[in-house]
Design a protein around this motif. Structure first.
Motif, PDB file in Angstrom:
ATOM      1  N   HIS A  36      29.917  22.165  33.023  1.00 31.16           N
ATOM      2  CA  HIS A  36      30.724  23.373  32.812  1.00 31.16           C
ATOM      3  C   HIS A  36      29.893  24.407  32.076  1.00 31.16           C
ATOM      4  O   HIS A  36      29.354  24.130  31.008  1.00 31.16           O
ATOM      5  N   HIS A  37      29.769  25.594  32.687  1.00 34.99           N
ATOM      6  CA  HIS A  37      28.962  26.651  32.087  1.00 34.99           C
ATOM      7  C   HIS A  37      29.825  27.880  31.870  1.00 34.99           C
ATOM      8  O   HIS A  37      30.653  28.216  32.716  1.00 34.99           O
ATOM      9  N   SER A  38      29.599  28.541  30.763  1.00 34.89           N
ATOM     10  CA  SER A  38      30.279  29.808  30.499  1.00 34.89           C
ATOM     11  C   SER A  38      29.721  30.863  31.459  1.00 34.89           C
ATOM     12  O   SER A  38      28.515  30.908  31.698  1.00 34.89           O
ATOM     13  N   PRO A  39      30.602  31.730  31.994  1.00 38.07           N
ATOM     14  CA  PRO A  39      30.109  32.807  32.857  1.00 38.07           C
ATOM     15  C   PRO A  39      29.492  33.947  32.061  1.00 38.07           C
ATOM     16  O   PRO A  39      28.981  34.908  32.632  1.00 38.07           O
ATOM     17  N   GLN A  40      29.504  33.823  30.725  1.00 32.64           N
ATOM     18  CA  GLN A  40      28.971  34.860  29.844  1.00 32.64           C
ATOM     19  C   GLN A  40      27.490  35.105  30.055  1.00 32.64           C
ATOM     20  O   GLN A  40      26.744  34.185  30.385  1.00 32.64           O
ATOM     21  N   GLU A  41      27.079  36.345  29.765  1.00 28.46           N
ATOM     22  CA  GLU A  41      25.666  36.698  29.812  1.00 28.46           C
ATOM     23  C   GLU A  41      24.961  36.006  28.628  1.00 28.46           C
ATOM     24  O   GLU A  41      25.466  36.007  27.516  1.00 28.46           O
ATOM     25  N   LEU A  42      23.814  35.405  28.900  1.00 29.21           N
ATOM     26  CA  LEU A  42      23.123  34.645  27.853  1.00 29.21           C
ATOM     27  C   LEU A  42      21.683  35.124  27.684  1.00 29.21           C
ATOM     28  O   LEU A  42      21.076  35.641  28.625  1.00 29.21           O
ATOM     29  N   HIS A  43      21.146  34.917  26.472  1.00 29.82           N
ATOM     30  CA  HIS A  43      19.742  35.222  26.187  1.00 29.82           C
ATOM     31  C   HIS A  43      19.012  33.930  25.842  1.00 29.82           C
ATOM     32  O   HIS A  43      19.407  33.220  24.928  1.00 29.82           O
ATOM     33  N   ASN A  44      17.954  33.640  26.574  1.00 32.73           N
ATOM     34  CA  ASN A  44      17.125  32.441  26.343  1.00 32.73           C
ATOM     35  C   ASN A  44      17.948  31.180  26.071  1.00 32.73           C
ATOM     36  O   ASN A  44      17.743  30.504  25.057  1.00 32.73           O
ATOM     37  N   PRO A  45      18.880  30.836  26.966  1.00 33.75           N
ATOM     38  CA  PRO A  45      19.729  29.662  26.728  1.00 33.75           C
ATOM     39  C   PRO A  45      18.912  28.371  26.756  1.00 33.75           C
ATOM     40  O   PRO A  45      17.942  28.255  27.492  1.00 33.75           O
ATOM     41  N   LYS A  46      19.328  27.444  25.909  1.00 36.79           N
ATOM     42  CA  LYS A  46      18.629  26.161  25.829  1.00 36.79           C
ATOM     43  C   LYS A  46      19.526  24.999  26.229  1.00 36.79           C
ATOM     44  O   LYS A  46      19.206  23.839  25.984  1.00 36.79           O
ATOM     45  N   GLY A  47      20.692  25.296  26.806  1.00 39.53           N
ATOM     46  CA  GLY A  47      21.592  24.232  27.243  1.00 39.53           C
ATOM     47  C   GLY A  47      22.452  23.721  26.108  1.00 39.53           C
ATOM     48  O   GLY A  47      22.387  24.239  24.985  1.00 39.53           O
ATOM     49  N   PRO A  48      23.270  22.681  26.382  1.00 31.84           N
ATOM     50  CA  PRO A  48      24.156  22.126  25.361  1.00 31.84           C
ATOM     51  C   PRO A  48      23.346  21.558  24.196  1.00 31.84           C
ATOM     52  O   PRO A  48      22.181  21.208  24.366  1.00 31.84           O
ATOM     53  N   SER A  49      23.984  21.467  23.002  1.00 30.27           N
ATOM     54  CA  SER A  49      23.247  20.990  21.831  1.00 30.27           C
ATOM     55  C   SER A  49      23.146  19.466  21.793  1.00 30.27           C
ATOM     56  O   SER A  49      22.382  18.904  21.016  1.00 30.27           O
ATOM     57  N   SER A  50      23.940  18.774  22.626  1.00 32.24           N
ATOM     58  CA  SER A  50      23.809  17.318  22.688  1.00 32.24           C
ATOM     59  C   SER A  50      24.276  16.831  24.049  1.00 32.24           C
ATOM     60  O   SER A  50      24.840  17.605  24.843  1.00 32.24           O
ATOM     61  N   GLY A  51      24.058  15.560  24.320  1.00 30.30           N
ATOM     62  CA  GLY A  51      24.447  15.002  25.610  1.00 30.30           C
ATOM     63  C   GLY A  51      23.907  13.605  25.763  1.00 30.30           C
ATOM     64  O   GLY A  51      23.368  13.028  24.808  1.00 30.30           O
ATOM     65  N   THR A  52      24.052  13.055  26.955  1.00 32.67           N
ATOM     66  CA  THR A  52      23.514  11.712  27.202  1.00 32.67           C
ATOM     67  C   THR A  52      22.402  11.750  28.243  1.00 32.67           C
ATOM     68  O   THR A  52      21.552  10.870  28.280  1.00 32.67           O
ATOM     69  N   ASP A  53      22.430  12.768  29.105  1.00 34.98           N
ATOM     70  CA  ASP A  53      21.448  12.880  30.179  1.00 34.98           C
ATOM     71  C   ASP A  53      20.691  14.200  30.055  1.00 34.98           C
ATOM     72  O   ASP A  53      21.190  15.156  29.481  1.00 34.98           O
ATOM     73  N   ARG A  54      19.517  14.228  30.654  1.00 33.29           N
ATOM     74  CA  ARG A  54      18.730  15.465  30.704  1.00 33.29           C
ATOM     75  C   ARG A  54      18.739  16.015  32.130  1.00 33.29           C
ATOM     76  O   ARG A  54      18.850  15.261  33.106  1.00 33.29           O
ATOM     77  N   VAL A  55      18.592  17.333  32.228  1.00 31.10           N
ATOM     78  CA  VAL A  55      18.630  18.008  33.526  1.00 31.10           C
ATOM     79  C   VAL A  55      17.285  17.873  34.236  1.00 31.10           C
ATOM     80  O   VAL A  55      16.236  18.071  33.634  1.00 31.10           O
ATOM     81  N   LYS A  56      17.345  17.526  35.530  1.00 32.06           N
ATOM     82  CA  LYS A  56      16.141  17.578  36.364  1.00 32.06           C
ATOM     83  C   LYS A  56      16.412  18.551  37.503  1.00 32.06           C
ATOM     84  O   LYS A  56      17.567  18.746  37.916  1.00 32.06           O
ATOM     85  N   LYS A  57      15.352  19.190  38.015  1.00 28.26           N
ATOM     86  CA  LYS A  57      15.515  20.249  39.007  1.00 28.26           C
ATOM     87  C   LYS A  57      14.567  20.071  40.196  1.00 28.26           C
ATOM     88  O   LYS A  57      13.494  19.473  40.082  1.00 28.26           O
ATOM     89  N   GLY A  58      14.984  20.619  41.331  1.00 27.32           N
ATOM     90  CA  GLY A  58      14.076  20.834  42.461  1.00 27.32           C
ATOM     91  C   GLY A  58      14.123  19.842  43.603  1.00 27.32           C
ATOM     92  O   GLY A  58      13.590  20.109  44.663  1.00 27.32           O
TER      93      GLY A  58
END
Ligand SMILES: *[C@@H]1O[C@H](CO)[C@@H](O)[C@H](O)[C@H]1NC(C)=O
Ligand SMILES: *[C@@H]1O[C@H](CO)[C@@H](O)[C@H](O)[C@H]1NC(C)=O
Ligand SMILES: [Ca+2]
Ligand SMILES: [Ca+2]
Length: 316
Positions: free
Chosen positions: A251-273
């Motif tokens: 779930h992501h905020s539709p708000q405009e963001l500056h240099n976002p670093k993602g959630p401050s905690s979690g269990t998994d890391r994001v992979k891309k591509g």
């Protein structure tokens, strides 16, 4: 042998001050980054292809300038790191890693009786690691310029830190992937194969039974294969999945963001591509907005990384 980057940084002014000492030619680590100019872009998409992955909503994201590795980290790069530090990867510590069944010999397969229920083509292989991507009998000697595999998020962070770099945030990764284009599917545009050409290493044929390798590669390709995007970056989509520094959330905020670093905690890391295993029928994730996740200690035969940096490391 490669020295820690900090040492090179300290020595460089000294070397420059002594006219008869020639500065060593920039090493591979120095030449393989490109400056990504800061700006604003649309992250994610209003037309998600895979709803449960949190590809949307589209949101405006501002980023400062940063540097990005032109290539996925190769086996050669990773070997330099291991030679210099004696680093042992998590797959080596655990004693096994996940390998795609289609890459395994009958002998290795005969030894395994456990598979991933939801994805039976993934098998835990004893002794599989970055040096032995398909198990103990396999080797990387003919693949030194291919992406390093079987590296966990923790391993990737260790490498980037050693190189004087860091993992890219998901926003930085996606901005880099898009190469200055707005709202396109792929790093080069919306058409998968412009003029019939292959632009990425993915899967052609029936997944998971028939890999026709029309793009030239059944498994990984050299990190410099296929055309780069407009930022000069290679294999952002396809070839190997790439770790980012963000924790995973859908779930992501539709708000405009500056240099976002993602959630401050979690269990998994994001992979891309996405990777060489991705086919539109079951893994249409070789798109810039696509994303997936793994726990930080996971490793697999289609997962690697590249590093980013605030400023380009000097010659090493
Ligand atoms: C790592 O060390 C081995 C053994 O000394 C050597 O053969 C190899 O070329 C080194 N690799 C790199 C990338 O420097
Ligand atoms: C794999 O797919 C190709 C192209 O559709 C086909 O020509 C070939 O016969 C298939 N091979 C197998 C083993 O099914
Ligand atoms: Ca392929
Ligand atoms: Ca990639």
């Amino acid at each position: 042998m490669a020295a820690p980057i900090g040492l090179c940084r300290c020595l460089l002014p000294l070397l420059l001050a002594v006219p008869w000492v020639t500065v060593p030619p920039p090493g591979v680590f120095a030449v393989q980054m490109v400056l990504i100019p800061g700006g604003v872009f649309t992250m994610g998409t209003q037309e998600p292809e895979i709803q449960q992955d949190g590809e949307g909503p589209a949101r405006r994201v501002h980023l400062g300038s940063f540097h990005m590795d032109q290539y996925e980290v190769s086996n050669q790069d990773f070997e330099s790191f291991v030679n210099a530090t004696g680093y042992v990867t998590e797959a080596e510590k655990f004693g096994d890693s996940f390998v795609f069944e289609g890459m395994l010999s009958e002998a290795v397969k005969a030894d395994i009786d456990q598979a991933v229920a939801a994805a039976p083509w993934w098998l835990p292989v004893k002794g599989a690691s970055w040096r032995h991507p398909e198990g103990p009998d396999s080797s990387i000697s003919s693949r030194m310029d291919h992406p390093v595999l079987h590296v966990s998020w923790n391993d990737a962070v260790a490498f980037c830190t050693w190189a004087g770099k860091r993992l890219p945030t998901e926003a930085e990764w996606e901005y880099s992937c898009r190469g200055g284009l707005e709202n396109r599917l792929f790093p080069w545009g919306n058409k998968l194969q412009p003029k019939g050409q292959h632009y990425a290493n993915i899967w052609q044929g029936e997944f998971p039974t028939n890999n026709t390798a029309e793009d030239g590669y059944k498994g990984t390709a050299p990190v410099s294969a296929f055309p780069p995007n407009a930022y000069g970056l290679y294999n952002m989509v396809g070839n190997a999945w790439e770790w980012t520094s963000d924790w995973w959330a859908v779930h992501h905020s539709p708000q405009e963001l500056h240099n976002p670093k993602g959630p401050s905690s979690g269990t998994d890391r994001v992979k891309k591509g996405g990777s060489y295993m991705c086919h539109k029928s079951y893994c249409y994730r070789y798109r810039c907005a696509a994303r997936s996740q793994n726990t930080p200690d996971s490793s697999a035969s289609n997962l690697g990384f590249r590093c980013a940096a605030d400023t380009a490391p000097g010659p090493r």
